[in-house]
Design a protein around this motif. Structure first.
Motif, mmCIF file in Angstrom:
data_model
loop_
_atom_site.group_PDB
_atom_site.id
_atom_site.type_symbol
_atom_site.label_atom_id
_atom_site.label_comp_id
_atom_site.label_asym_id
_atom_site.label_seq_id
_atom_site.Cartn_x
_atom_site.Cartn_y
_atom_site.Cartn_z
ATOM 1 N N LYS A 1 0.196 1.372 -10.356
ATOM 2 C CA LYS A 1 0.181 2.016 -9.044
ATOM 3 C C LYS A 1 -0.327 1.059 -7.971
ATOM 4 C CE LYS A 1 -1.682 6.032 -6.619
ATOM 5 N NZ LYS A 1 -2.564 7.231 -6.715
ATOM 6 N N PHE A 2 -1.339 0.271 -8.305
ATOM 7 C CA PHE A 2 -1.890 -0.704 -7.360
ATOM 8 C C PHE A 2 -0.833 -1.743 -6.974
ATOM 9 C CE2 PHE A 2 -3.941 -4.854 -6.656
ATOM 10 C CZ PHE A 2 -4.744 -4.548 -5.562
ATOM 11 N N ALA A 3 -0.070 -2.204 -7.977
ATOM 12 C CA ALA A 3 0.967 -3.208 -7.713
ATOM 13 C C ALA A 3 2.057 -2.655 -6.803
ATOM 14 C CB ALA A 3 1.566 -3.689 -9.037
ATOM 15 N N LEU A 4 2.475 -1.419 -7.067
ATOM 16 C CA LEU A 4 3.515 -0.802 -6.242
ATOM 17 C C LEU A 4 3.035 -0.583 -4.815
ATOM 18 C CD1 LEU A 4 4.992 1.842 -8.712
ATOM 19 C CD2 LEU A 4 6.150 -0.173 -7.798
ATOM 20 N N GLU A 5 1.803 -0.098 -4.655
ATOM 21 C CA GLU A 5 1.266 0.129 -3.314
ATOM 22 C C GLU A 5 1.124 -1.183 -2.547
ATOM 23 O OE1 GLU A 5 -2.329 2.305 -3.922
ATOM 24 O OE2 GLU A 5 -1.310 4.254 -4.001
ATOM 25 N N GLY A 6 0.818 -2.254 -3.277
ATOM 26 C CA GLY A 6 0.728 -3.559 -2.623
ATOM 27 C C GLY A 6 2.072 -4.018 -2.082
ATOM 28 N N ILE A 7 3.135 -3.813 -2.880
ATOM 29 C CA ILE A 7 4.482 -4.179 -2.435
ATOM 30 C C ILE A 7 4.897 -3.347 -1.227
ATOM 31 C CG2 ILE A 7 6.930 -4.115 -3.075
ATOM 32 C CD1 ILE A 7 5.449 -6.440 -4.273
#
Length: 284
Positions: free
Chosen positions: A35-41
């Motif tokens: 989830k953190f990776a997706l929100e960063g993108i």
């Protein structure tokens, strides 16, 4: 994907993240990290579209806006892919009045047609989107409408984008004028706004033109327009498969609510009351 790429939103990056998260390695990562990776993108993507970057004072933003302008000017923007569905979509029930002589195909036939053809065929059947035709104003009676400033505009421009307003399209015939006057009265009873458009044949501007003012006085919410026919094109009423006595009532969402031939209605007031009650689902 040329437009998002020009804006700095590279589809390849999103595709890479998607593949990594769905790979064997990504599947063992904790869901909170995914989830953190997706929100960063997503945050990086939103940043590319922010006024901080996308403005003419920022060299990066200026370059991206120039790329966009080139894409649009060269006609390379996203084209309409499914005109039969996007423009030809038709409601078969709801806020509309069945014309009574409809040859609506079966669901299977519709499905087969949509898979086999992507061509849009204009239709005036209730539930269909109002067909497009180039027209021009003959008298700017309702000059509050900005489209009247153009030489030519579309029949779709007649539908108000700012107000919840019905549109009645007629030809300049005695029976249709009578129907339009009664439509104004019935619309008043139902407390809804109605605009009338009188479509005159191509070439009417070359004649002595007095307009429809005498027919509607003292009402002013009407417009006289003339067909702008292209070579080998049909007239408006031919395209709509109606005669010169035809009348088309259009909903505020550009879809046709009712069609009729004004010279076939024996009791216009009762018929109009039935039509508006059916469409609105309530009495005055």
């Amino acid at each position: 994907m040329s437009i998002p790429a020009a804006l700095g939103i590279d589809p390849a990056i999103a595709d890479l993240v998607h593949r990594v998260l769905n790979s064997t390695f990504g599947s063992i990562l904790h869901s909170s990290f995914q989830k953190f990776a997706l929100e960063g993108i997503f945050s990086l993507g939103r940043l590319q579209l922010s006024p901080f970057i996308l403005n003419e004072d920022n060299p990066i933003g200026l370059n991206r806006l120039a790329k966009l302008k080139k894409i649009f000017e060269e006609g390379k923007s996203l084209q309409l892919q499914f005109p039969a569905e996007d423009l030809g979509f038709r409601y078969l029930e709801g806020a509309l009045v069945d014309s009574g002589n409809d040859d609506t195909p079966s669901e299977a036939a519709v499905h087969s047609f949509r898979r086999g053809s992507r061509n849009y065929v204009a239709s005036s059947k209730p539930g269909s989107r109002l067909p497009h035709m180039q027209i021009k104003a003959l008298a700017t009676i309702i000059n509050k409408d900005s489209f009247l400033k153009k030489d030519n505009f579309s029949t779709l421009d007649l539908v108000s984008g700012d107000n919840v307003e019905f549109l009645l399209i007629i030809a300049p015939t005695k029976g249709s004028y009578n129907l339009a006057r009664m439509s104004f009265d019935v619309a008043d009873k139902y407390a809804i706004s109605l605009k009338v458009c009188v479509i005159w044949p191509h070439g009417s501007s070359g004649m002595v033109f007095s307009g429809s003012g005498a027919e509607f006085k003292p009402r002013r919410n009407y417009i006289d327009v003339e067909e702008v026919k292209q070579p080998c094109s049909t007239s408006w009423w031919e395209m709509c498969h109606l005669s010169g006595n035809g009348a088309i009532l259009v909903r505020p969402d550009e879809h046709i609510a009712w069609i009729t031939e004004s010279n076939t209605i024996k009791d216009p007031v009762s018929e109009l009351d039935r039509v508006f009650f059916t469409i609105l689902g309530k009495r005055p």
